[in-house]
Design an enzyme around this catalytic site. Structure first.
Site, PDB file in Angstrom:
ATOM      1  N   ASP A 201      11.980 -58.673  18.327  1.00  0.00           N
ATOM      2  CA  ASP A 201      12.718 -58.262  16.855  1.00  0.00           C
ATOM      3  C   ASP A 201      12.614 -59.458  15.979  1.00  0.00           C
ATOM      4  OD1 ASP A 201      14.999 -56.553  18.879  1.00  0.00           O
ATOM      5  OD2 ASP A 201      13.151 -55.791  18.424  1.00  0.00           O
TER       6      ASP A 201
ATOM      7  N   MET B 235      11.105 -48.708  24.489  1.00  0.00           N
ATOM      8  CA  MET B 235      11.984 -49.512  24.734  1.00  0.00           C
ATOM      9  C   MET B 235      11.939 -50.469  26.096  1.00  0.00           C
ATOM     10  SD  MET B 235      14.058 -48.568  22.771  1.00  0.00           S
ATOM     11  CE  MET B 235      15.939 -48.932  22.822  1.00  0.00           C
ATOM     12  N   ARG B 236      10.568 -51.233  25.975  1.00  0.00           N
ATOM     13  CA  ARG B 236      10.476 -52.289  26.733  1.00  0.00           C
ATOM     14  C   ARG B 236       9.905 -53.408  26.114  1.00  0.00           C
ATOM     15  NH1 ARG B 236      10.076 -52.325  32.238  1.00  0.00           N
ATOM     16  NH2 ARG B 236       7.968 -53.471  32.092  1.00  0.00           N
TER      17      ARG B 236
ATOM     18  N   GLU C 238      14.604 -44.827   8.933  1.00  0.00           N
ATOM     19  CA  GLU C 238      13.345 -45.145   9.867  1.00  0.00           C
ATOM     20  C   GLU C 238      12.069 -44.213   9.458  1.00  0.00           C
ATOM     21  OE1 GLU C 238      14.153 -45.626  14.043  1.00  0.00           O
ATOM     22  OE2 GLU C 238      16.180 -46.567  13.521  1.00  0.00           O
TER      23      GLU C 238
ATOM     24  N   GLY D   8      11.116 -39.254  20.394  1.00  0.00           N
ATOM     25  CA  GLY D   8      10.323 -39.018  19.580  1.00  0.00           C
ATOM     26  C   GLY D   8      10.505 -38.797  17.944  1.00  0.00           C
TER      27      GLY D   8
ATOM     28  N   GLU E  21       8.152 -63.159  19.967  1.00  0.00           N
ATOM     29  CA  GLU E  21       9.789 -63.256  20.133  1.00  0.00           C
ATOM     30  C   GLU E  21      10.362 -61.644  19.778  1.00  0.00           C
ATOM     31  OE1 GLU E  21      11.179 -66.222  17.351  1.00  0.00           O
ATOM     32  OE2 GLU E  21      13.356 -65.653  17.805  1.00  0.00           O
TER      33      GLU E  21
ATOM     34  N   LEU F 202       7.637 -56.592  25.580  1.00  0.00           N
ATOM     35  CA  LEU F 202       6.031 -56.624  25.908  1.00  0.00           C
ATOM     36  C   LEU F 202       5.841 -58.102  26.073  1.00  0.00           C
ATOM     37  CD1 LEU F 202       5.112 -54.243  23.295  1.00  0.00           C
ATOM     38  CD2 LEU F 202       4.561 -53.968  25.721  1.00  0.00           C
TER      39      LEU F 202
ATOM     40  N   ASN G 199       6.574 -52.452  15.059  1.00  0.00           N
ATOM     41  CA  ASN G 199       7.767 -51.741  15.753  1.00  0.00           C
ATOM     42  C   ASN G 199       8.737 -51.554  14.751  1.00  0.00           C
ATOM     43  OD1 ASN G 199       9.721 -51.113  18.016  1.00  0.00           O
ATOM     44  ND2 ASN G 199      10.490 -53.188  17.491  1.00  0.00           N
TER      45      ASN G 199
ATOM     46  N   THR H 261       5.596 -59.813  17.368  1.00  0.00           N
ATOM     47  CA  THR H 261       5.173 -61.205  17.898  1.00  0.00           C
ATOM     48  C   THR H 261       5.897 -61.286  19.300  1.00  0.00           C
ATOM     49  OG1 THR H 261       6.957 -62.092  16.609  1.00  0.00           O
ATOM     50  CG2 THR H 261       4.885 -61.917  15.482  1.00  0.00           C
TER      51      THR H 261
ATOM     52  N   HIS I 131      12.914 -51.142  14.025  1.00  0.00           N
ATOM     53  CA  HIS I 131      14.121 -51.694  14.607  1.00  0.00           C
ATOM     54  C   HIS I 131      15.393 -51.330  13.582  1.00  0.00           C
ATOM     55  CE1 HIS I 131      16.782 -54.180  16.898  1.00  0.00           C
ATOM     56  NE2 HIS I 131      17.324 -54.808  16.119  1.00  0.00           N
TER      57      HIS I 131
ATOM     58  N   SER J 107      14.284 -51.885   9.808  1.00  0.00           N
ATOM     59  CA  SER J 107      13.127 -52.744   9.561  1.00  0.00           C
ATOM     60  C   SER J 107      11.939 -52.285  10.256  1.00  0.00           C
ATOM     61  CB  SER J 107      13.302 -53.868   9.919  1.00  0.00           C
ATOM     62  OG  SER J 107      14.945 -54.522   9.312  1.00  0.00           O
TER      63      SER J 107
HETATM   64  C1  GRF Z   1      15.473 -45.439  17.022  1.00  0.00           C
HETATM   65  O1  GRF Z   1      16.776 -45.666  16.952  1.00  0.00           O
HETATM   66  C2  GRF Z   1      14.684 -47.019  16.914  1.00  0.00           C
HETATM   67  O2  GRF Z   1      15.250 -47.707  15.657  1.00  0.00           O
HETATM   68  C3  GRF Z   1      14.673 -47.494  18.225  1.00  0.00           C
HETATM   69  O3  GRF Z   1      14.545 -46.159  18.971  1.00  0.00           O
HETATM   70  C4  GRF Z   1      15.082 -45.090  18.429  1.00  0.00           C
HETATM   71  C5  GRF Z   1      13.728 -44.383  18.251  1.00  0.00           C
HETATM   72  O4  GRF Z   1      13.935 -43.012  18.328  1.00  0.00           O
HETATM   73  N1  GRF Z   1      13.741 -48.430  18.449  1.00  0.00           N
HETATM   74  P1  GRF Z   1      12.813 -42.061  18.643  1.00  0.00           P
HETATM   75  O5  GRF Z   1      12.292 -41.721  19.917  1.00  0.00           O
HETATM   76  O6  GRF Z   1      11.624 -42.345  17.630  1.00  0.00           O
HETATM   77  O7  GRF Z   1      13.498 -40.603  18.189  1.00  0.00           O
END
Ligand code: GRF
Length: 204
Positions: free
Chosen positions: A145, A90-91, A174, A11, A143, A93, A107, A141, A109, A136
């Site tokens: 990522d 991490m699913r 991020e 999180g 497809e 969709l 999202n 969408t 990535h 990013s």
């Molecule tokens: C990050 O590495 C993000 O790029 C990927 O999962 C991780 C998210 O971590 N989708 P967190 O749960 O926000 O700390």
């Protein structure tokens, strides 16, 4: 604006988005619910500590991806979100789910898309020997990522880097770009139309 955040893990992106809502960096916006597919996600504890409804829709309780997505969508829609943000969710969709939220599903990535879609992006970057890596935020969408990008941050790959050191710097990026992307979406500076990120210049 009403924001629902979908999580699976620690999180840290949720935390940076919450801080940005509190500070007003994401204007007039509140996180109305945090939903995880994993009951043990630390992100749920962060949400509870912040007094935000924290729910689990456990994918192990459903026979098919379609059934899981339908249950998830039902829970999300009870909060009537303007935006749904995947933050370490991490699913993968289904198309039906993505289409239901088209234009308001984002999202983050950990790569400079379209480079390195999928998992283990830092290992991919190191193996390829790229000089630049990064993060990013994109519209989701059908497809994986591959949705139109809203914002990216580049991170230099240093000679001494390993997966962990690179992941740490990308994660920091991020935490900067996700709030910025959400601020632009909430303020109407970016929208999604005809499969593209559309930009509206701020009023002069
Ligand atoms: C990050 O590495 C993000 O790029 C990927 O999962 C991780 C998210 O971590 N989708 P967190 O749960 O926000 O700390």
């Amino acid at each position: 604006k009403r924001l629902v955040i979908l999580v699976s893990g620690r999180g840290s992106n949720l935390q940076s988005i919450l801080a940005a809502c509190r500070s007003g960096q994401i204007p007039d916006t509140q996180v109305v619910a945090v939903i995880s597919n994993r009951p043990s996600a630390r992100a749920l504890a962060l949400a509870m500590a912040a007094g935000i409804p924290a729910l689990t829709v456990d994918h192990r309780d459903y026979g098919t991806r379609t059934e899981f997505d339908a249950a998830l969508q039902k829970q999300i829609d009870e909060y009537a979100p303007d935006i749904v943000a995947l933050a370490g969710f991490m699913r993968q969709l289904t198309t039906a789910f993505v289409q239901h939220y088209e234009g308001k599903l984002l999202n983050v990535h950990p790569s400079l898309l379209p480079a390195f879609p999928g998992l283990h992006t830092h290992a991919q970057a190191l193996r390829q020997g790229v000089c630049w890596h990064g993060a990013s935020v994109h519209f989701v969408t059908a497809e994986l990522d591959a949705g139109p990008v809203i914002i990216q941050a580049a991170v230099a790959v240093l000679p001494a880097d390993d997966e962990q050191s690179l992941a740490t710097r990308v994660l920091d990026a991020e935490h900067r770009i996700y709030p910025q992307a959400l601020a632009w979406l909430v303020s109407g500076r970016v929208t999604y139309a005809a499969g593209r990120t559309q930009w509206r210049e701020p009023p002069q």
